[in-house]
Write an enzyme that holds these catalytic residues in place. Structure first.
Site, short mmCIF file in Angstrom:
data_model
loop_
_atom_site.label_atom_id
_atom_site.label_comp_id
_atom_site.label_asym_id
_atom_site.label_seq_id
_atom_site.Cartn_x
_atom_site.Cartn_y
_atom_site.Cartn_z
N GLY A 1 0.87 -1.18 0.00
CA GLY A 1 0.00 0.00 0.00
C GLY A 1 0.90 1.22 0.00
N ARG B 1 2.72 -4.78 12.34
CA ARG B 1 2.21 -5.19 13.65
C ARG B 1 2.91 -6.48 14.05
NH1 ARG B 1 0.67 -0.76 14.02
NH2 ARG B 1 -1.45 0.02 14.41
N GLU C 1 3.99 -5.74 23.09
CA GLU C 1 4.76 -4.51 23.24
C GLU C 1 4.44 -3.95 24.62
OE1 GLU C 1 3.89 -1.94 19.93
OE2 GLU C 1 4.78 -3.35 18.50
N HIS D 1 8.72 0.41 18.34
CA HIS D 1 7.55 0.93 17.61
C HIS D 1 7.64 2.45 17.43
CE1 HIS D 1 3.08 -0.12 16.68
NE2 HIS D 1 3.51 0.87 15.90
N ILE D 2 8.66 2.85 16.66
CA ILE D 2 8.87 4.29 16.42
C ILE D 2 8.67 4.65 14.95
CG2 ILE D 2 10.42 4.65 18.39
CD1 ILE D 2 12.73 4.62 16.18
N GLY D 3 7.97 3.78 14.22
CA GLY D 3 7.80 3.99 12.77
C GLY D 3 7.44 5.42 12.39
#
Ligand code: GLV
Length: 324
Positions: A154, A237, A266, A285-287
């Site tokens: 996507g 995820r 997490e 999880h710092i995307g």
């Protein structure tokens, strides 16, 4: 309209709410709002900005069916029971697009870090283990002209593919339910079956949503089909891969390495075996964690609230069918 926000959010979003005359309160404690507390709190509000992974399930939605809008400050919405929200005619907003570049940058960063064992080597210096130069030790692998496989091409997957094609001349293959015409045209991307994706990818990067269909798809069966020198990247995820299986295939050198921005659960525990592995890079999880992107996400979430307060359609609704 008066809304509740489940975290402190960037000023950009606050400004929009203030300018729109929307009253709000924010949860300022450094822990998630327990669901029962959130249900009680929400009785006093007409809207909610949900940040993080608030559990917006059937129980929450039915206890809060008076809510006129729930604006998620994230692109993913696997924490929300969308069919139930739709049944109750509660519009759910999210923040797609604005975080695609930052998240793809994180995937790219992890790919490079894994390919050169960067986090492990950094840790060696911290441990005072920068020792004797040994030309055959700690070698990485190069990415030039390799094949990048995208699982879920996507907006974010497209940005990752673009970076890899332009920086390293990587060949792009992808597995999707439908064709991504833009990626085929601009990046010469080729749609393949899931098995072909596993068999051909030198780097396999996950960019799909977490759904019943994608939960745990990267398990021992899938990993076993991958190349021995393949790198697995997941910035989507944590529940899309099976962590026990990932540890096993890395231990047994069935794949080369892994880069994770997402884990399950997490936060990841500090004693997790993955953190000791040379060919693994893990981030918390710092995307989307850049100033620019978090401002843009807060802006979009606030704009979704503003639209709902005026009885308009949300700018980005996950369930637009509620608007009839
Ligand atoms: C982050 O994980 C998001 O879904 O935006």
């Amino acid at each position: 309209m008066k809304i509740f926000i489940t975290r402190l959010i960037p000023e950009a979003g606050i400004k929009i709410l203030k300018n729109a005359g929307i009253e709000f309160d924010q949860w300022s404690e450094r822990r998630d709002v327990p669901q029962d507390d959130l249900i009680k709190i929400c009785q006093r509000y007409e809207g909610l900005i949900s940040v993080g992974q608030d559990n917006i399930d059937k129980k929450f939605l039915n206890a809060c069916k008076h809510l006129k809008v729930i604006a998620q400050m994230a692109v993913g919405y696997d924490n929300i029971d969308i069919p139930e929200a739709t049944k109750l005619k509660i519009p759910i907003g999210n923040t797609p697009g604005v975080l695609s570049s930052a998240t793809a940058d994180t995937a790219f960063l992890l790919m490079l870090a894994v390919s050169r064992k960067a986090f492990f080597m950094h840790q060696k210096i911290i441990n005072n283990e920068w020792g004797f130069y040994e030309p055959t030790e700690n070698l990485g692998i190069e990415l030039h002209n390799k094949t990048l496989g995208i699982f879920g091409l996507g907006k974010i997957g497209f940005e990752m593919a673009k970076r890899c094609a332009k920086a390293f001349g990587m060949k792009i293959i992808y597995h999707n339910r439908s064709n991504n015409i833009l990626a085929e045209k601009e990046l010469n991307a080729k749609r393949v079956s899931f098995d072909e994706l596993l068999l051909q990818s030198d780097v396999l990067s996950v960019h799909t949503a977490l759904t019943a269909e994608t939960k745990g798809v990267f398990n021992i069966d899938a990993f076993s089909k991958m190349k021995r020198n393949a790198i697995f990247i997941n910035t989507a995820r944590g529940a899309i891969h099976n962590e026990t299986d990932l540890i096993k295939v890395l231990d047994e050198k069935m794949i080369w390495g892994a880069g994770l921005d997402v884990t399950n659960p997490e936060p990841m525990r500090a004693d997790n075996k993955l953190l000791q592995m040379p060919n693994v890079a893990v981030l918390p999880h710092i995307g989307s964690a850049t100033e620019e992107t978090r401002n843009a996400m807060a802006t979009l979430a606030a704009e979704n609230i503003d639209a709902a307060s005026k009885g308009k359609r949300l700018l980005h609704a996950v369930n637009p069918e509620v608007f009839g």
